[in-house]
Design a protein around this motif. Structure first.
Motif, PDB file in Angstrom:
ATOM      1  N   SER A 131      34.223  32.441  30.199  1.00 30.38           N
ATOM      2  CA  SER A 131      34.031  32.213  31.634  1.00 30.38           C
ATOM      3  C   SER A 131      34.183  33.509  32.425  1.00 30.38           C
ATOM      4  N   VAL A 132      34.883  34.481  31.879  1.00 30.37           N
ATOM      5  CA  VAL A 132      35.076  35.773  32.537  1.00 30.37           C
ATOM      6  C   VAL A 132      34.602  36.851  31.573  1.00 30.37           C
ATOM      7  N   SER A 133      33.801  37.767  32.073  1.00 27.75           N
ATOM      8  CA  SER A 133      33.313  38.826  31.197  1.00 27.75           C
ATOM      9  C   SER A 133      34.462  39.750  30.807  1.00 27.75           C
ATOM     10  N   ALA A 134      34.304  40.364  29.677  1.00 25.89           N
ATOM     11  CA  ALA A 134      35.353  41.242  29.168  1.00 25.89           C
ATOM     12  C   ALA A 134      35.573  42.437  30.080  1.00 25.89           C
ATOM     13  N   SER A 135      34.514  42.886  30.736  1.00 25.42           N
ATOM     14  CA  SER A 135      34.658  44.048  31.607  1.00 25.42           C
ATOM     15  C   SER A 135      35.434  43.705  32.879  1.00 25.42           C
ATOM     16  N   LYS A 136      35.359  42.443  33.314  1.00 22.28           N
ATOM     17  CA  LYS A 136      36.059  42.047  34.529  1.00 22.28           C
ATOM     18  C   LYS A 136      37.462  41.521  34.268  1.00 22.28           C
ATOM     19  N   ALA A 137      37.743  41.202  33.025  1.00 23.18           N
ATOM     20  CA  ALA A 137      39.071  40.692  32.701  1.00 23.18           C
ATOM     21  C   ALA A 137      40.093  41.806  32.883  1.00 23.18           C
ATOM     22  N   LYS A 138      41.178  41.489  33.569  1.00 29.94           N
ATOM     23  CA  LYS A 138      42.214  42.483  33.817  1.00 29.94           C
ATOM     24  C   LYS A 138      43.423  42.183  32.932  1.00 29.94           C
ATOM     25  N   ALA A 139      44.010  43.217  32.445  1.00 25.91           N
ATOM     26  CA  ALA A 139      45.217  43.054  31.657  1.00 25.91           C
ATOM     27  C   ALA A 139      46.368  42.707  32.596  1.00 25.91           C
ATOM     28  N   ALA A 140      47.205  41.792  32.160  1.00 30.90           N
ATOM     29  CA  ALA A 140      48.349  41.410  32.979  1.00 30.90           C
ATOM     30  C   ALA A 140      49.338  42.567  33.037  1.00 30.90           C
ATOM     31  N   GLU A 141      49.882  42.789  34.218  1.00 31.29           N
ATOM     32  CA  GLU A 141      50.860  43.852  34.353  1.00 31.29           C
ATOM     33  C   GLU A 141      52.158  43.432  33.678  1.00 31.29           C
ATOM     34  N   PRO A 142      52.891  44.366  33.118  1.00 24.96           N
ATOM     35  CA  PRO A 142      54.144  43.999  32.473  1.00 24.96           C
ATOM     36  C   PRO A 142      55.141  43.458  33.492  1.00 24.96           C
ATOM     37  N   VAL A 143      55.905  42.478  33.059  1.00 26.12           N
ATOM     38  CA  VAL A 143      56.896  41.856  33.930  1.00 26.12           C
ATOM     39  C   VAL A 143      58.224  42.576  33.745  1.00 26.12           C
ATOM     40  N   THR A 144      58.759  43.078  34.837  1.00 24.65           N
ATOM     41  CA  THR A 144      60.023  43.803  34.764  1.00 24.65           C
ATOM     42  C   THR A 144      61.184  42.831  34.899  1.00 24.65           C
ATOM     43  N   ALA A 145      62.371  43.310  34.612  1.00 24.80           N
ATOM     44  CA  ALA A 145      63.568  42.490  34.742  1.00 24.80           C
ATOM     45  C   ALA A 145      63.778  42.088  36.201  1.00 24.80           C
TER      46      ALA A 145
END
Length: 79
Positions: free
Chosen positions: A26-40
């Motif tokens: 449903s979402v192209s690979a180029s538009k998919a964003k990596a989730a930002e790391p969750v900090t403490a």
């Protein structure tokens, strides 16, 4: 003896609606964003918000109970 691919796929139903082809994402690979790391700090903030929301709901329920009891007391005493 290890099972073959055909044996493993025997119980899997065929895909319907697309002629048995692979489903398109449903979402192209180029538009998919990596989730930002969750900090403490992010985790702590999220947990604090959940606790505050829960306490606010409990407080609202308690206020509603007290108001209903007060109204019942006042209505019963005016006879």
């Amino acid at each position: 003896m290890r099972p073959s691919l055909e044996d493993l796929l025997a119980g899997v139903p065929a895909q319907e609606g697309n002629g048995g082809k692979r489903l398109t994402p449903s979402v192209s690979a180029s538009k998919a964003k990596a989730a930002e790391p969750v900090t403490a700090l992010d985790k702590t903030t999220e947990n604090a918000k959940l606790v505050l929301e829960e306490e606010a709901k409990e407080r609202a329920a308690k206020t509603a109970r007290l108001k209903a009891a007060r109204e019942a007391r006042d209505a019963g005493g005016s006879d």
